[in-house]
Design an enzyme around this catalytic site. Structure first.
Site, PDB file in Angstrom:
ATOM      1  N   LEU A 146      -1.980 -11.748   5.716  1.00  8.32           N
ATOM      2  CA  LEU A 146      -1.849 -10.898   4.538  1.00  8.32           C
ATOM      3  C   LEU A 146      -3.232 -10.807   3.905  1.00  8.32           C
ATOM      4  O   LEU A 146      -3.849 -11.831   3.602  1.00  8.32           O
ATOM      5  CB  LEU A 146      -0.863 -11.500   3.547  1.00  8.32           C
ATOM      6  CG  LEU A 146      -0.649 -10.676   2.281  1.00  8.32           C
ATOM      7  CD1 LEU A 146       0.153  -9.424   2.602  1.00  8.32           C
ATOM      8  CD2 LEU A 146       0.031 -11.496   1.203  1.00  8.32           C
TER       9      LEU A 146
ATOM     10  N   LYS B 276       3.858  -7.757   2.853  1.00  3.49           N
ATOM     11  CA  LYS B 276       4.270  -8.830   1.933  1.00  3.49           C
ATOM     12  C   LYS B 276       5.785  -8.746   1.747  1.00  3.49           C
ATOM     13  O   LYS B 276       6.305  -8.273   0.731  1.00  3.49           O
ATOM     14  CB  LYS B 276       3.534  -8.714   0.594  1.00  3.49           C
ATOM     15  CG  LYS B 276       3.499 -10.015  -0.207  1.00  3.49           C
ATOM     16  CD  LYS B 276       2.508  -9.926  -1.348  1.00  3.49           C
ATOM     17  CE  LYS B 276       2.516 -11.179  -2.213  1.00  3.49           C
ATOM     18  NZ  LYS B 276       1.974 -12.366  -1.507  1.00  3.49           N
TER      19      LYS B 276
ATOM     20  N   GLU C 275      -4.017 -18.146   8.708  1.00  2.11           N
ATOM     21  CA  GLU C 275      -4.068 -18.326   7.256  1.00  2.11           C
ATOM     22  C   GLU C 275      -3.205 -19.529   6.894  1.00  2.11           C
ATOM     23  O   GLU C 275      -2.738 -20.259   7.766  1.00  2.11           O
ATOM     24  CB  GLU C 275      -3.591 -17.061   6.538  1.00  2.11           C
ATOM     25  CG  GLU C 275      -2.203 -16.608   6.927  1.00  2.11           C
ATOM     26  CD  GLU C 275      -1.816 -15.286   6.251  1.00  2.11           C
ATOM     27  OE1 GLU C 275      -2.480 -14.880   5.284  1.00  2.11           O
ATOM     28  OE2 GLU C 275      -0.828 -14.674   6.697  1.00  2.11           O
TER      29      GLU C 275
ATOM     30  N   TYR D 201       7.321  -7.585  -2.000  1.00  2.00           N
ATOM     31  CA  TYR D 201       7.061  -8.121  -3.333  1.00  2.00           C
ATOM     32  C   TYR D 201       5.568  -8.244  -3.591  1.00  2.00           C
ATOM     33  O   TYR D 201       4.741  -8.111  -2.683  1.00  2.00           O
ATOM     34  CB  TYR D 201       7.727  -9.494  -3.504  1.00  2.00           C
ATOM     35  CG  TYR D 201       7.042 -10.624  -2.758  1.00  2.00           C
ATOM     36  CD1 TYR D 201       6.239 -11.539  -3.441  1.00  2.00           C
ATOM     37  CD2 TYR D 201       7.185 -10.784  -1.378  1.00  2.00           C
ATOM     38  CE1 TYR D 201       5.601 -12.577  -2.770  1.00  2.00           C
ATOM     39  CE2 TYR D 201       6.562 -11.817  -0.709  1.00  2.00           C
ATOM     40  CZ  TYR D 201       5.769 -12.713  -1.411  1.00  2.00           C
ATOM     41  OH  TYR D 201       5.136 -13.732  -0.737  1.00  2.00           O
TER      42      TYR D 201
END
Length: 288
Positions: free
Chosen positions: A203, A147, A179, A32
């Site tokens: 990501l 993702k 992250e 996505y």
């Protein structure tokens, strides 16, 4: 009424349906993108579509549309929804197969959805006072650079932060910050900005890339290097970024103040530069 695109048709959200045999529903087999829209114009559209194409390549799924086709669909969804500021959610699953099997057919037709939601308004106090965060062990899989729609680990981590009265969880893998549960992380030490390198454990955020570009323009020192958890205690500033959060200062981490316990001057510089960058390159025509 929310209008979305689903497999070639535009329809009201309430009437949109998918098959129970869709691999996205059964396995979380899909990817996505989330694209911010300001005043009906996508921000950083091409980088988002490029990342979507890369995610599809990494899961061995053919991209169902060209950039031009994606752009037309997204433009149509924006036009058919009321808000000037929107969040466009694009999802591609591997599609529907006759049986629930772990293996898949390369000829299966992908399922595609493009949906609009109102762009969340960032509370003023988050800019004025900063946000709270906690540290948690990074329990996600080994391909965080994709993702993927299978976000159970992220959801559980985010919920733990919420239950602790925090906005975000900073994730620790092998003693180092990767992250956030739904964001990239930046740590300022001795006026140098540290952020984890783009590898399989993070990501590579679109907002992250914009901030790195701003840093290069300012000739601000940046190190693409993961920070040890222990170094967080010495941080002058900590930030998080994402397409919908933009760039937010973390002023309390694990119930302890970060730096002076208020948004720092370096964050303010980058926040202002980001807003200027949005006004310069935020239009759809410039983003293409």
């Amino acid at each position: 009424m929310t209008i979305l695109y689903l497999n070639g048709q535009y329809c009201p959200l309430e009437k949109a349906t998918i098959s129970v045999l869709d691999r996205g529903f059964l396995f979380g087999d899909g990817v996505y993108e989330v694209i911010p829209v300001y005043q009906r114009q996508c921000y950083q559209l091409l980088p988002h579509l490029e990342r979507l194409a890369n995610s599809l390549k990494e899961i061995d799924c053919k991209n169902p549309y060209t950039v031009t086709q994606w752009t037309t669909i997204i433009d149509n969804v924006i036009a058919q929804n009321e808000q000037d500021n929107q969040t466009i959610y694009c999802q591609v699953s591997r599609g529907i197969e006759a049986n629930r099997l772990h293996t898949y057919q390369s000829t299966t037709k992908a399922s595609v959805m493009v949906m609009s939601q109102p762009l969340p308004t960032i509370p003023v106090q988050q800019h004025q006072q900063g946000i709270k965060a906690i540290t948690l062990t990074d329990t996600r899989w080994q391909r965080c650079d994709i993702k993927a729609i299978s976000l159970l680990a992220n959801c559980l981590l985010k919920q733990k932060a919420y239950n602790a009265g925090a906005t975000e969880a900073l994730l620790i893998r092998d003693g180092k910050v990767t992250e956030g549960a739904a964001s990239n992380v930046y740590v300022v030490l001795n006026d140098v900005i540290y952020t984890a390198p783009a590898n399989q454990f993070i990501l590579a955020g679109i907002t992250r890339q914009v901030l790195l570009t701003i840093a290069a323009q300012k000739k601000w020192p940046v190190k693409l290097q993961a920070i040890e958890k222990a170094q967080l205690l010495q941080a002058q500033e900590i930030w998080i970024s994402s397409s919908t959060k933009e760039i937010l200062p973390v002023t309390v981490l694990d119930n302890k103040p970060v730096g002076e316990g208020k948004p720092g001057p370096i964050w303010r510089q980058f926040y202002q530069a980001y807003q200027q960058q949005k006004s310069i390159t935020g239009s759809v025509k410039d983003g293409r």
